[in-house]
Design a protein around this motif. Structure first.
Motif, PDB file in Angstrom:
ATOM      1  N   HIS A  11       0.775  -1.108  -0.126  1.00  0.00           N
ATOM      2  CA  HIS A  11       0.068  -0.090  -0.010  1.00  0.00           C
ATOM      3  C   HIS A  11       1.036   1.079   0.064  1.00  0.00           C
ATOM      4  O   HIS A  11       1.171   1.473   1.089  1.00  0.00           O
ATOM      5  CB  HIS A  11      -1.052  -0.066   1.178  1.00  0.00           C
ATOM      6  CG  HIS A  11      -1.920   1.018   1.072  1.00  0.00           C
ATOM      7  ND1 HIS A  11      -3.291   0.835   1.813  1.00  0.00           N
ATOM      8  CD2 HIS A  11      -2.097   2.143   0.596  1.00  0.00           C
ATOM      9  CE1 HIS A  11      -3.950   1.942   1.722  1.00  0.00           C
ATOM     10  NE2 HIS A  11      -3.098   2.827   0.910  1.00  0.00           N
ATOM     11  N   HIS A  13       1.495   5.344  -1.976  1.00  0.00           N
ATOM     12  CA  HIS A  13       1.312   6.411  -3.066  1.00  0.00           C
ATOM     13  C   HIS A  13       2.311   6.927  -3.554  1.00  0.00           C
ATOM     14  O   HIS A  13       3.178   7.667  -2.949  1.00  0.00           O
ATOM     15  CB  HIS A  13      -0.009   7.443  -2.515  1.00  0.00           C
ATOM     16  CG  HIS A  13      -1.101   6.839  -1.566  1.00  0.00           C
ATOM     17  ND1 HIS A  13      -2.318   6.697  -2.295  1.00  0.00           N
ATOM     18  CD2 HIS A  13      -1.248   6.268  -0.340  1.00  0.00           C
ATOM     19  CE1 HIS A  13      -3.167   5.927  -1.378  1.00  0.00           C
ATOM     20  NE2 HIS A  13      -2.672   5.758  -0.461  1.00  0.00           N
ATOM     21  N   LYS A  96      -8.791  -1.479  -6.279  1.00  0.00           N
ATOM     22  CA  LYS A  96      -8.827  -0.590  -5.003  1.00  0.00           C
ATOM     23  C   LYS A  96     -10.131  -0.106  -5.192  1.00  0.00           C
ATOM     24  O   LYS A  96     -10.450   0.531  -6.019  1.00  0.00           O
ATOM     25  CB  LYS A  96      -7.789   0.385  -4.948  1.00  0.00           C
ATOM     26  CG  LYS A  96      -7.826   1.333  -3.814  1.00  0.00           C
ATOM     27  CD  LYS A  96      -7.523   0.478  -2.557  1.00  0.00           C
ATOM     28  CE  LYS A  96      -7.698   1.439  -1.192  1.00  0.00           C
ATOM     29  NZ  LYS A  96      -6.618   2.469  -1.113  1.00  0.00           N
ATOM     30  N   HIS A 154      -5.512  -0.627   5.871  1.00  0.00           N
ATOM     31  CA  HIS A 154      -5.293   0.176   7.240  1.00  0.00           C
ATOM     32  C   HIS A 154      -6.404   0.420   8.165  1.00  0.00           C
ATOM     33  O   HIS A 154      -6.951   1.270   8.403  1.00  0.00           O
ATOM     34  CB  HIS A 154      -4.801   1.410   6.668  1.00  0.00           C
ATOM     35  CG  HIS A 154      -5.625   2.294   5.483  1.00  0.00           C
ATOM     36  ND1 HIS A 154      -6.921   2.189   5.648  1.00  0.00           N
ATOM     37  CD2 HIS A 154      -5.273   2.917   4.512  1.00  0.00           C
ATOM     38  CE1 HIS A 154      -7.513   2.985   4.732  1.00  0.00           C
ATOM     39  NE2 HIS A 154      -6.437   3.556   3.955  1.00  0.00           N
ATOM     40  N   ASP A 228       0.891   2.429   3.793  1.00  0.00           N
ATOM     41  CA  ASP A 228       0.001   3.607   3.136  1.00  0.00           C
ATOM     42  C   ASP A 228       0.971   5.029   3.047  1.00  0.00           C
ATOM     43  O   ASP A 228       0.505   5.932   3.542  1.00  0.00           O
ATOM     44  CB  ASP A 228      -1.038   3.761   4.256  1.00  0.00           C
ATOM     45  CG  ASP A 228      -2.083   4.655   3.574  1.00  0.00           C
ATOM     46  OD1 ASP A 228      -2.024   5.173   2.200  1.00  0.00           O
ATOM     47  OD2 ASP A 228      -2.950   5.258   4.282  1.00  0.00           O
TER      48      ASP A 228
HETATM   49 ZN    ZN Z   1      -3.687   4.896   1.148  1.00  0.00          ZN
END
Ligand code: ZN
Ligand code: NCD
Length: 353
Positions: A11, A13, A96, A154, A228
């Motif tokens: 996970h 970004h 997702k 998460h 994340d």
């Molecule tokens: Zn995320």
């Protein structure tokens, strides 16, 4: 020195396309390698979002040119792309679904929009839900009804870990991940060094000590750890409208290793939750001749200025940790050693390539 397998972060970004001033495939995968991570799965809430063949190609082409570690790219579930998304499953990390408020445009408010995605996305590939609290309960019910696995991103709350435990006991195919910030920080953690509260903005929000205790008390229910990694610049975080998100790739392993030997948490748990389980859940390939060497006794303070992430800060600034990544070997080549990256942009391979 301890030797670990190449770690997996399911996970992250990486902000490409559209926000490469925050991060891109080059800086983000360099940060991953510095953190002992050899495989990252990138989220689709980019600009434009990744939701069809053209936008998926856009991200995969950038990754092919720039990534230094191995990668996969998620496709986002939109209001009317279920058949399209399913047809891209062989090329994507997974699907997702944003079922709660988030950064970016991908959000499915109406449950009628969830159904075609649960019905059509191939069951051998992961379907990941950003779903908190009661929408998480709904996502688990969808998994049961459509008899397919769902992975909850998460999780942070006591009510979430307890419901996942109960669902697993009933045989529902649900798995989950937890981020370091939800294991080591609460909503009353100081934002540090007199900085603005914007720095502590993250989704899901930091929770209470009761929630944190429930996560540690149910470690066996947590399938994976994930960062994340959600980089935004300091200027953005300290602005009047701070976007939510923390960088996390370079602090992931040291924070987790520092917790080993506390609360029944062992090195076996580290390997299970950062390699074995994510590999299985996300249907990921082997990385031959790949390992990470860690000096487990090195103690030091976390410093943003030593990081490769482009965002320039960390919520863990000044934290004392134990365990330093010394060397990362990826597919037979030294990719990182003593603070330096040795593989070029483009060395990383698409895990669905
Ligand atoms: Zn995320
Ligand atoms: C994420 C981001 O910045 O892309 N932010 C966050 O606080 N986690 C969005 C998300 O994961 O929902």
């Amino acid at each position: 020195m301890i030797k670990l397998p190449g770690l997996i972060d399911p996970h992250v970004h990486l902000r490409e396309p559209g926000a490469t001033h925050k991060e891109d495939f080059d800086s983000g995968t360099s940060a991953a390698l510095a953190g002992g991570i050899t495989m990252v799965l990138a989220m689709p809430n980019t600009k434009p979002p990744i939701f069809d063949a053209d936008t998926l190609d856009l991200a995969l082409n950038a990754a092919k040119q720039k990534a230094r570690c191995d990668y996969g790219q998620f496709v986002g579930a939109g209001p009317d792309n279920a058949i399209m998304a399913a047809s891209l499953a062989d090329k994507a990390a997974g699907l997702k679904m944003y079922l709660d408020s988030t950064f970016g445009e991908l959000r499915l408010n109406d449950m009628t929009l969830w159904q075609p995605h649960f019905a059509n996305y191939p069951k051998n590939y992961p379907l990941v839900a950003h779903s908190e609290s009661r929408s998480m309960a709904a996502a688990i019910l969808f998994a049961a009804i459509y008899d397919r696995p769902v992975h909850i991103a998460h999780i942070s709350l006591k009510e979430e870990i307890l419901l996942i435990k109960a669902a697993k006991e009933k045989g529902i195919k649900v798995t989950c991940e937890v981020c370091p910030h939800h294991l080591f920080m609460t909503s009353s953690s100081p934002s540090g060094r007199g900085q603005g509260e914007g720095r502590m903005e993250v989704r899901p929000r930091l929770a209470t000590q009761t929630d944190v205790d429930a996560l540690w008390g149910n470690l066996d229910v947590i399938d994976c750890f994930a960062t994340d990694h959600a980089p935004h610049t300091l200027e953005e975080k300290d602005s009047d409208n701070p976007p939510p998100g923390f960088p996390g790739l370079e602090t992931f392993l040291p924070l987790i290793l520092t917790a080993v030997d506390h609360q029944n948490f062992t090195m076996d748990d580290v390997i299970k939750k950062m390699y074995t389980n994510p590999k299985k859940i996300f249907n990921l390939p082997d990385q031959p001749e790949t390992w990470v060497e860690v000096d487990e006794n090195a103690s030091y303070e976390i410093r943003a200025e030593e990081q490769f992430t482009r965002c320039g800060w960390t919520p863990f600034e000044g934290w004392k940790v134990r365990g330093k990544v010394r060397k990362v070997v990826l597919r037979g080549k030294t990719a990182f050693e003593d603070g330096r990256i040795f593989v070029k942009p483009g060395y990383g391979k698409n895990i669905r390539g």
